[in-house]
Write an enzyme that holds these catalytic residues in place. Structure first.
Site, short mmCIF file in Angstrom:
data_model
loop_
_atom_site.label_atom_id
_atom_site.label_comp_id
_atom_site.label_asym_id
_atom_site.label_seq_id
_atom_site.Cartn_x
_atom_site.Cartn_y
_atom_site.Cartn_z
N LYS A 115 39.24 45.27 55.54
CA LYS A 115 40.46 46.08 55.41
C LYS A 115 41.45 45.80 56.52
CE LYS A 115 39.09 49.90 52.49
NZ LYS A 115 38.98 51.35 52.34
N LYS A 207 35.19 41.88 43.69
CA LYS A 207 35.00 43.27 43.27
C LYS A 207 36.26 43.81 42.58
CE LYS A 207 35.25 46.49 46.36
NZ LYS A 207 35.07 47.38 47.53
N LYS A 210 41.16 48.75 43.86
CA LYS A 210 42.49 49.37 43.76
C LYS A 210 43.55 48.48 44.37
CE LYS A 210 40.51 54.00 44.43
NZ LYS A 210 40.16 55.03 45.40
#
Ligand code: TYM
Length: 346
Positions: A115, A207, A210
């Site tokens: 992230k 994956k 969002k």
């Protein structure tokens, strides 16, 4: 390890669109667990702000995730449904756990690395500390079981490490104050089923998430039937028909993903799906998957829309849940303060 009362806790972030991975890996399983356990389901707004959120959008998303919980079948009379920021014990326990967790443990967290990306110096301190708050979420209730998708596995291992270290560091006070050998349970992660890791529809090695820039990579819970149909039909596949045995899915990530999604949506196993569709071409299989996905997700999306139109009702559900959550967490945190040796008002 002493016996702890069985209790389920899990959380979902109110950031970006909820997608099929969130539904199959987590929310659908939350619904099923209500039959067997007392459950707390939390909209983790404190986690959301570890990256910048527009305030009005954050408010909207908190209500939307709550609506998704209810629309999917979580019964707020039976399970405790609430948003994290209304229960101060999460942040309070997180501070104490900040002093238990070790820098070395957090340095190993792969999600932070992903992230934060290359611009690590510019990531918030909260993003780095994210997994400690997660441990506090779970252990504020002394929850024993946590249903999550596979991407949360490492965070739950950290939760176990924090519980273990707290139990060891304060073993004397824990025993003296009548809590026996351990104050916190060593939480059991519940990761499993055919959809523990739902992959992108555009790339079976990534994956479903969002944050993927392509909306075609995921099915959102708010997608209408046309959007669902289009996304499934455009999903990447290979040229071979479906195999009849699981072994035939090896090295075919896109086929494996679609079969896993089909299995999870129909409460079956991959084996069951291959028994029915082994030898089928993708065109036929995708047609059946569109029908299934629209039948299962359509009513949830419609109910979400109905619910978000009445924010007063959603806010009342969250307020009631927060009061019930706090009633469980407050005595636990009071006991933690005594164990640590703080002087508190009585
Ligand atoms: P979040 O909001 O990213 O995701 C919510 C849940 O959805 C699961 N999930 C998936 N499952 C299968 N396939 C996918 N592609 C997929 N993408 C997401 C996640 O594993 C998760 O179960 N850190 C958590 C929220 C959290 C939490 C907690 C969870 C905060 N405190 C305490 C459990 C216990 C998160 O970011 O989830």
């Amino acid at each position: 390890m002493p016996a702890f009362k069985e209790l389920v806790f899990s959380g979902v972030q109110p950031t970006g669109n909820l997608h099929l991975g969130n539904y199959l890996g987590a929310i659908k399983r939350f619904v099923a667990m209500q039959a067997q356990f007392d459950c707390l389901y939390c909209v983790v707004d404190l986690h959301a702000i570890t990256v910048w959120q527009d305030p009005a959008e954050l408010t909207r998303q908190i209500r939307e995730v709550t609506a998704a919980f209810l629309a999917a079948g979580i019964d707020p009379a039976r399970s405790v449904v609430f948003n994290q920021s209304q229960v101060p014990q999460h942040a309070e326990l997180a501070w104490i756990f900040n002093c238990v967790a070790r820098l070395g443990w957090l340095n190993r967290m792969t999600q932070f690395k992903e992230k934060a990306g290359k611009d690590r110096e510019n990531a918030s301190v909260g993003l780095y500390d994210y997994p400690v708050l997660m441990a506090a979420d779970i252990l504020a209730y002394r929850a024993t079981h946590v249903p999550v998708g596979e991407d949360q596995k490492q965070h739950l291992e950290l939760t176990r490490d924090i519980a273990q270290k707290f139990n060891n560091d304060f073993a004397g006070a824990i025993a003296e104050q009548g809590h026996g050998e351990a104050f916190f349970p060593i939480t059991e992660p519940l990761i499993g089923g055919p959809a523990a890791r739902v992959m992108s529809l555009r790339d079976g090695t990534k994956k479903m998430s969002k944050s993927d820039p392509s909306d075609y990579s995921r099915i959102n819970l708010t997608d209408d039937s046309d959007a669902i149909a289009q996304k499934v039909r455009k999903a990447k596949t290979d040229a071979e028909p479906l195999p009849s045995e699981i072994a035939g899915l090896e090295k075919r990530p896109e086929a494996d993903n679609l079969v896993g999604i089909f299995a999870a949506l129909s409460d079956a196993t991959r084996e069951d799906v291959l028994r029915d569709y082994g030898g089928a071409q993708f065109s036929a299989f995708k047609g059946a998957l569109v029908d299934l996905a629209v039948a299962k997700l359509g009513p949830i999306g419609a109910e979400m829309q109905r619910l978000v139109a009445d924010p007063g009702h959603i806010d009342a559900v969250l307020a009631d849940g927060a009061a019930r959550a706090e009633a469980i967490a407050a005595p636990n945190i009071a006991a933690v303060k005594d164990i640590v040796g703080f002087v508190r008002r009585r």
